[in-house]
Structures are given as structure tokens and as C-alpha cells.
Design a protein around this motif. Structure first.
Motif, PDB file in Angstrom:
ATOM      1  N   THR A 196       0.853  -1.193   0.000  1.00  0.00           N
ATOM      2  CA  THR A 196       0.000   0.000   0.000  1.00  0.00           C
ATOM      3  C   THR A 196       0.886   1.240   0.000  1.00  0.00           C
ATOM      4  N   LEU A 197       0.723   2.077  -1.023  1.00  0.00           N
ATOM      5  CA  LEU A 197       1.513   3.294  -1.152  1.00  0.00           C
ATOM      6  C   LEU A 197       0.887   4.431  -0.341  1.00  0.00           C
ATOM      7  N   PRO A 198       1.646   5.494  -0.069  1.00  0.00           N
ATOM      8  CA  PRO A 198       1.141   6.599   0.751  1.00  0.00           C
ATOM      9  C   PRO A 198      -0.170   7.212   0.260  1.00  0.00           C
ATOM     10  N   ASP A 199      -0.400   7.237  -1.059  1.00  0.00           N
ATOM     11  CA  ASP A 199      -1.643   7.836  -1.576  1.00  0.00           C
ATOM     12  C   ASP A 199      -2.807   6.853  -1.604  1.00  0.00           C
ATOM     13  N   GLY A 200      -2.572   5.609  -1.146  1.00  0.00           N
ATOM     14  CA  GLY A 200      -3.647   4.627  -1.064  1.00  0.00           C
ATOM     15  C   GLY A 200      -3.636   3.573  -2.155  1.00  0.00           C
ATOM     16  N   LEU A 201      -2.859   3.758  -3.218  1.00  0.00           N
ATOM     17  CA  LEU A 201      -2.780   2.754  -4.276  1.00  0.00           C
ATOM     18  C   LEU A 201      -2.179   1.462  -3.730  1.00  0.00           C
ATOM     19  N   GLN A 202      -2.786   0.333  -4.092  1.00  0.00           N
ATOM     20  CA  GLN A 202      -2.285  -0.968  -3.651  1.00  0.00           C
ATOM     21  C   GLN A 202      -1.902  -1.800  -4.872  1.00  0.00           C
ATOM     22  N   TYR A 203      -0.827  -2.593  -4.713  1.00  0.00           N
ATOM     23  CA  TYR A 203      -0.474  -3.498  -5.794  1.00  0.00           C
ATOM     24  C   TYR A 203       0.101  -4.797  -5.229  1.00  0.00           C
ATOM     25  N   VAL A 213      11.143   0.280 -17.780  1.00  0.00           N
ATOM     26  CA  VAL A 213      10.009   0.845 -17.047  1.00  0.00           C
ATOM     27  C   VAL A 213       9.509   2.082 -17.807  1.00  0.00           C
ATOM     28  N   PRO A 214       8.225   2.164 -18.087  1.00  0.00           N
ATOM     29  CA  PRO A 214       7.700   3.293 -18.869  1.00  0.00           C
ATOM     30  C   PRO A 214       7.868   4.632 -18.147  1.00  0.00           C
ATOM     31  N   LYS A 215       7.985   5.682 -18.970  1.00  0.00           N
ATOM     32  CA  LYS A 215       7.966   7.042 -18.453  1.00  0.00           C
ATOM     33  C   LYS A 215       6.563   7.620 -18.670  1.00  0.00           C
ATOM     34  N   GLU A 216       6.289   8.741 -18.054  1.00  0.00           N
ATOM     35  CA  GLU A 216       4.967   9.352 -18.147  1.00  0.00           C
ATOM     36  C   GLU A 216       4.609   9.724 -19.583  1.00  0.00           C
ATOM     37  N   THR A 217       5.612  10.028 -20.388  1.00  0.00           N
ATOM     38  CA  THR A 217       5.374  10.461 -21.768  1.00  0.00           C
ATOM     39  C   THR A 217       5.288   9.299 -22.760  1.00  0.00           C
ATOM     40  N   ASP A 218       5.454   8.065 -22.303  1.00  0.00           N
ATOM     41  CA  ASP A 218       5.429   6.896 -23.181  1.00  0.00           C
ATOM     42  C   ASP A 218       4.004   6.438 -23.483  1.00  0.00           C
ATOM     43  N   ARG A 219       3.942   5.645 -24.549  1.00  0.00           N
ATOM     44  CA  ARG A 219       2.718   4.889 -24.845  1.00  0.00           C
ATOM     45  C   ARG A 219       3.043   3.419 -24.615  1.00  0.00           C
ATOM     46  N   VAL A 220       2.105   2.697 -24.027  1.00  0.00           N
ATOM     47  CA  VAL A 220       2.387   1.315 -23.650  1.00  0.00           C
ATOM     48  C   VAL A 220       1.337   0.357 -24.195  1.00  0.00           C
ATOM     49  N   GLN A 221       1.769  -0.898 -24.390  1.00  0.00           N
ATOM     50  CA  GLN A 221       0.845  -1.973 -24.765  1.00  0.00           C
ATOM     51  C   GLN A 221       0.552  -2.804 -23.516  1.00  0.00           C
ATOM     52  N   VAL A 222      -0.718  -2.920 -23.197  1.00  0.00           N
ATOM     53  CA  VAL A 222      -1.112  -3.637 -21.987  1.00  0.00           C
ATOM     54  C   VAL A 222      -2.279  -4.574 -22.270  1.00  0.00           C
ATOM     55  N   ALA A 223      -2.392  -5.584 -21.419  1.00  0.00           N
ATOM     56  CA  ALA A 223      -3.579  -6.451 -21.400  1.00  0.00           C
ATOM     57  C   ALA A 223      -4.126  -6.351 -19.989  1.00  0.00           C
ATOM     58  N   TRP A 256      -3.651   4.229 -12.657  1.00  0.00           N
ATOM     59  CA  TRP A 256      -2.952   3.555 -13.755  1.00  0.00           C
ATOM     60  C   TRP A 256      -1.628   4.249 -14.069  1.00  0.00           C
ATOM     61  N   THR A 257      -1.669   5.564 -14.184  1.00  0.00           N
ATOM     62  CA  THR A 257      -0.455   6.318 -14.512  1.00  0.00           C
ATOM     63  C   THR A 257       0.642   6.050 -13.490  1.00  0.00           C
ATOM     64  N   GLU A 258       0.272   6.014 -12.232  1.00  0.00           N
ATOM     65  CA  GLU A 258       1.254   5.774 -11.167  1.00  0.00           C
ATOM     66  C   GLU A 258       1.788   4.349 -11.228  1.00  0.00           C
ATOM     67  N   ALA A 259       0.911   3.374 -11.366  1.00  0.00           N
ATOM     68  CA  ALA A 259       1.336   1.971 -11.366  1.00  0.00           C
ATOM     69  C   ALA A 259       2.235   1.647 -12.551  1.00  0.00           C
ATOM     70  N   LEU A 260       1.863   2.139 -13.736  1.00  0.00           N
ATOM     71  CA  LEU A 260       2.636   1.826 -14.940  1.00  0.00           C
ATOM     72  C   LEU A 260       4.077   2.316 -14.848  1.00  0.00           C
ATOM     73  N   GLN A 261       4.297   3.420 -14.145  1.00  0.00           N
ATOM     74  CA  GLN A 261       5.654   3.969 -14.029  1.00  0.00           C
ATOM     75  C   GLN A 261       6.507   3.234 -12.993  1.00  0.00           C
ATOM     76  N   MET A 262       5.955   2.164 -12.432  1.00  0.00           N
ATOM     77  CA  MET A 262       6.729   1.318 -11.521  1.00  0.00           C
ATOM     78  C   MET A 262       6.910  -0.087 -12.077  1.00  0.00           C
ATOM     79  N   MET A 263       6.232  -0.408 -13.194  1.00  0.00           N
ATOM     80  CA  MET A 263       6.210  -1.771 -13.706  1.00  0.00           C
ATOM     81  C   MET A 263       7.228  -1.982 -14.841  1.00  0.00           C
ATOM     82  N   PRO A 264       8.155  -2.896 -14.696  1.00  0.00           N
ATOM     83  CA  PRO A 264       9.024  -3.256 -15.822  1.00  0.00           C
ATOM     84  C   PRO A 264       8.218  -4.029 -16.869  1.00  0.00           C
TER      85      PRO A 264
END
Length: 336
Positions: A196-203, A213-223, A256-264
């Protein structure tokens, strides 16, 4: 002998009142109505004597092209119900210049609109509250207002009462939803492997990737698959007929924006997004209520190459993974 006669009469009465007998009478009545409805056509055979006659008749037939499909899609009229439709059509043609009949038809049209649109929308507002809508009483109130019946409510009093209860019950429902979703987050945070992160997001990491790891300005392919805390799936890549969806990292809801920037790349996570990092008090369409916690299984397939990204610069970012949103909601998310 007398007793035997009485028993016979009782048996006959029972047979007359049996479900099968009642069904047969209903069927006979319906067939009689349809037969009566069709009588005008049988008593007046069509004769085409002039070129105008032939043209007019053919024009009428040509106008029906696609009508059967329209009736099925818009009114739910089945092929087996065409005799009923034709009965109404003949009556309409016969009375088409009668203003009283036009008023009668207007009543049928309004009833259909209430049943198909207004009633479902109204009912959904109060679903899950302490005072759900009773359709029969709603119709009675509808008729009473148009009939100037003020025995139970005057028009102004009814509107004020409705508006007051609408605000009260909406607040009650949202408070209950908020508390329920906060309780879910508290319990989920206690599970093994959940961060659980300080802002409440859980993973929770399901599979650890080893890519970039994506940057905020990237486009990503996800399922992904998204659901609410009651387990209802509101959207998923599998529903789109593709292996992955492509999004701009900075064009999504905050969680989503926060989680994606932590995921390899190659990672598969379960992310649980509190309402303040999702759709908050506004919710999203009929599937995501206000103050909803959202649960996503999110797999990062890849980061779009820079060359492709430049080509797509003019393309607006897809704002959210939930596809069934109004244009207004989409515009709001794009502006974030």
C-alpha cells in the motif's frame, strides 16, 4: 342421484376454470381479434386499373423494405407477432385522420418511451437505496399528474418531495458505497504480498518483469481486466478482440499512470485503485458507481517504439481503460 349430478356440475365448473381452459379461451379471443382485424382486406380485393393504381400499390410495398428488421430491433416484434402488428397497422390506417385516435396513439407512444427509457433510468437512480422505485406506483403517479388528480399530491408538492428524497437517498447510497469500498481497501491491504503506497494505491506482483520501465510520456501496450469490489467485470482487453490495448501513460486515471511507471515490461500486477485515484465522486457510466474502488489485473506487454510514437503524436490519447463511457467523461479525462 342428486349427489351425482352435483358432483358432475362441480367437475364441469372446475374444468372451465382450469389453467388449460383459461389459456384456450385467451387464445380463441386473440384469434378472433386478429380475424376481425383482417376482415376489411378480405371484403375488398385490390384491383389495379390504372398506371397510378399500380404505381401507388408498388410504392407502398417498396416502402416496407427493411421494416421487419427495424421492428425487431426497435420494438422487439418477433416474426410470430406480425399478425398483432398488422392488426394495429390496419387500425392505424383506418383511423389515421381521426384526431381522437391520434391522441390515443400518442398515449401508447409515451407509455413505450417511459417503459424503455425513463423508467429504467429512474429506477437505476434509486437501486440499492432504502426506497427503490415501484413501477406500478410510478405509472399511477404519472397518470394522476396528467389527469389533474391532486388527492395525494399536488404537482408542485410532488416535485419538491421527489427532489428532496432524490438528494437524500443519493447521499445515503454514496456514503454506504464509500464506506464499503474503504473497508475493502483496509482488508485487502492486510493480504500477503499487497503493498500500500502513501496515496492509497495498492499493488501485488503476480509476475515480475525484467524489461524497461515506462515514463509518463510513453505509450504502452497492456492487457488488462477491470472489475469492481463485488467482482463485476466492467471492461477487459479480451472483450476488444485484440491481444493488447495501447494507451498513453499520462492520459489515464491517476492509479494507472502511477502503477505503470513502476512496472518493468513483462510484469503482471494486480492493482487496487482507491476512488480518489480513479473516478471519485462522479463515477463512470452505469458500471462504475461514485466512490468505487477498482481492481485491475494489469500486464505490461511493451513500450511503443519512439518512431511509432512520433507518427501517432496527433492521435488523442485513450483516456481510460473503461470503454463504455460517455463522450463528456472522455473529454474530461483527456483534459487531465
Amino acid at each position: 342421484m342428486k349427489k351425482a349430478i352435483i358432483m358432475a356440475l362441480l367437475f364441469a365448473a372446475g374444468s372451465a376454470l382450469s389453467p388449460a381452459s383459461a389459456q384456450n379461451r385467451k387464445k380463441d379471443k386473440k384469434e378472433k381479434q386478429q380475424t376481425e382485424c383482417m376482415q376489411p382486406c378480405r371484403t375488398a380485393p385490390v384491383e389495379l386499373k390504372t398506371a397510378s393504381d399500380s404505381l401507388s400499390y408498388a410504392a407502398g410495398m417498396a416502402m416496407t423494405r427493411g421494416l421487419n428488421k427495424y421492428l425487431a430491433n426497435q420494438f422487439g416484434v418477433k416474426e410470430s407477432q406480425m399478425p398483432d402488428f398488422l392488426c394495429g397497422l390496419r387500425k392505424g390506417i383506418e383511423s389515421r385522420k381521426d384526431s381522437a385516435f391520434a391522441a390515443y396513439v400518442a398515449g401508447l407512444v409515451i407509455c413505450s418511451q417511459v417503459e424503455k427509457t425513463m423508467l429504467p433510468n429512474m429506477s437505476s437512480q434509486f437501486e440499492g437505496t432504502s426506497a427503490p422505485i415501484n413501477p406500478d406506483l410510478l405509472y399511477q403517479g404519472f397518470v394522476a399528474a396528467l389527469s389533474k388528480d391532486t388527492v395525494l399530491f399536488g404537482q408542485e408538492a410532488a416535485e419538491k418531495f421527489f427532489e428532496k428524497k432524490q438528494v437524500e437517498l443519493k447521499a445515503q447510497k454514496e456514503a454506504e458505497t464509500k464506506a464499503k469500498n474503504e473497508a475493502y481497501l483496509t482488508e485487502n491491504g492486510k493480504k500477503e504480498g499487497v503493498v500500500t503506497l502513501p496515496d492509497g494505491l495498492q499493488y501485488r506482483i503476480i509476475r515480475k518483469g525484467d524489461g524497461a520501465v515506462p515514463k509518463e510520456t510513453d505509450r504502452v501496450q497492456v492487457a488488462y481486466e477491470g472489475k469492481t469490489i463485488d467482482g463485476k467485470v466492467f471492461d477487459a482487453t479480451a472483450r476488444h478482440g485484440v491481444e493488447s490495448d495501447t494507451f498513453a501513460v499520462n492520459g489515464l486515471i491517476k492509479g494507472w499512470t502511477e502503477a505503470l511507471q513502476m512496472m518493468p515490461v513483462g510484469s503482471k500486477w494486480e492493482i487496487v485503485i482507491p476512488q480518489q485515484l480513479a473516478y471519485g465522486a462522479r463515477g463512470a457510466g452505469k458500471d462504475i458507481a461514485p466512490y468505487s474502488t477498482l481492481i485491475f489485473t494489469l500486464e505490461l506487454k511493451g513500450i511503443e517504439p519512439a518512431a511509432d510514437k512520433e507518427v501517432r503524436q496527433a492521435e488523442p490519447a485513450k483516456p481510460v481503460p473503461a470503454k463504455k463511457l460517455s463522450a463528456k467523461t472522455v473529454r474530461k479525462n483527456v483534459k487531465k
